[in-house]
Design a protein around this motif. Sequence first.
Motif, PDB file in Angstrom:
ATOM      1  N   ASN A 275      36.474  37.326  47.795  1.00 13.30           N
ATOM      2  CA  ASN A 275      36.949  38.561  46.621  1.00 13.30           C
ATOM      3  C   ASN A 275      36.048  39.596  48.109  1.00 13.30           C
ATOM      4  O   ASN A 275      35.942  40.317  47.792  1.00 13.30           O
TER       5      ASN A 275
ATOM      6  N   LYS B  24      36.004  31.192  44.826  1.00 13.27           N
ATOM      7  CA  LYS B  24      36.706  32.281  45.011  1.00 13.27           C
ATOM      8  C   LYS B  24      36.197  33.980  45.053  1.00 13.27           C
ATOM      9  O   LYS B  24      36.784  34.747  45.827  1.00 13.27           O
ATOM     10  N   LEU B  25      34.756  34.270  44.698  1.00 10.74           N
ATOM     11  CA  LEU B  25      33.773  34.653  44.481  1.00 10.74           C
ATOM     12  C   LEU B  25      33.591  34.955  45.840  1.00 10.74           C
ATOM     13  O   LEU B  25      33.847  37.282  46.243  1.00 10.74           O
TER      14      LEU B  25
ATOM     15  N   GLU C 209      34.762  28.011  41.655  1.00  5.95           N
ATOM     16  CA  GLU C 209      34.232  29.246  40.887  1.00  5.95           C
ATOM     17  C   GLU C 209      33.934  30.583  42.252  1.00  5.95           C
ATOM     18  O   GLU C 209      34.363  31.774  42.607  1.00  5.95           O
TER      19      GLU C 209
ATOM     20  N   HIS D 150      30.583  39.386  37.126  1.00  2.00           N
ATOM     21  CA  HIS D 150      31.116  39.097  39.215  1.00  2.00           C
ATOM     22  C   HIS D 150      32.511  38.386  38.387  1.00  2.00           C
ATOM     23  O   HIS D 150      32.909  37.441  38.637  1.00  2.00           O
TER      24      HIS D 150
END
Length: 319
Positions: free
Chosen positions: A127, A123-124, A120, A39
């Motif tokens: 997405n 951001k994931l 992090e 990921h």
Amino acid sequence: MATFPIVNMEKLNGEERSATMNLINDACENWGFFEIVHHGISTELLDTVEKMTKGHYKKCMEERFKEMVASKGLEAVQSEIEDLDWESTFYLRHLPESNISEIPDLEDEYRKVMKEFAKEIEKLAENILDILCENLGLEKGYLKKAFYGSKGPTFGTKVSNYPPCPKPDLIKGLRAHTDAGGVILLFQDDKVSGLQLLKDGEWIDVPPMHHSIVINLGDQLEVITNGRYKSVMHRVIAQTDGTRMSIASFYNPGSDAVIYPAPELVNKAEEKNNIYPKFVFEDYMKLYAQVKFQAKEPRFEAFKTAMEDTIRVDPIATV
């Protein structure tokens, strides 16, 4: 029995993209959960987060949990406990403003690592939301914009440990519930299991996997997708051996965001009988706090009657 959906995110960049998008769509429609590997979050960071989280529990929280158990006489219970969870937790808020500097007992290095982890995960999460938009036929950025409100999304992390429990048949690690918010990203222990979801009337284990992130959908995504994607009941079964670590990050709407089904996903013929309401997210959370461990449908119904005529809905502009 159907196999729990596990998605290799690297395959989104190659010739297997279409099949991978279909796998994610099927997971959202039929499971409300899926687990992702490759990921983009470094394994070194995940290992550090795990090591420091478990160390912090041992040093600062384990003794307090034992004292709570003793004070409530939980080791000697003879009947099911329905108003308590066998978990030790603390909460970090990241957006709209961080409270990480205010949490007591955290070592400076742990604070720094959790800030990096939150960046992090944020951001994931964004997405993942854009992947869902593509599968739903919504403009890229629609879900992020729907969550935005006036100050951006609400984003925070619940750090939990589930210590060994002498009576797991009588005390749940975490009672069954759906999550109130948007998209939830879970970094869980890969050695001690316990997370289960309800599918077709059966409780199914969410497999613990090294360096994976479990994704599950909250009530807000069910509303926005007009029921195409569902939030599902899930729970944590306490174990008799081993302490299970769970780091769940919640990417939720801003407190004043107005939530309602995306017009593109509402069939005109069904519009008047639509079961999903419009509401302000903060109002939903106030109700949820009182009825978290009850069925979600009455929550939707309560807002359908109370809010329908009070909010003027403007189309969401996306960039």
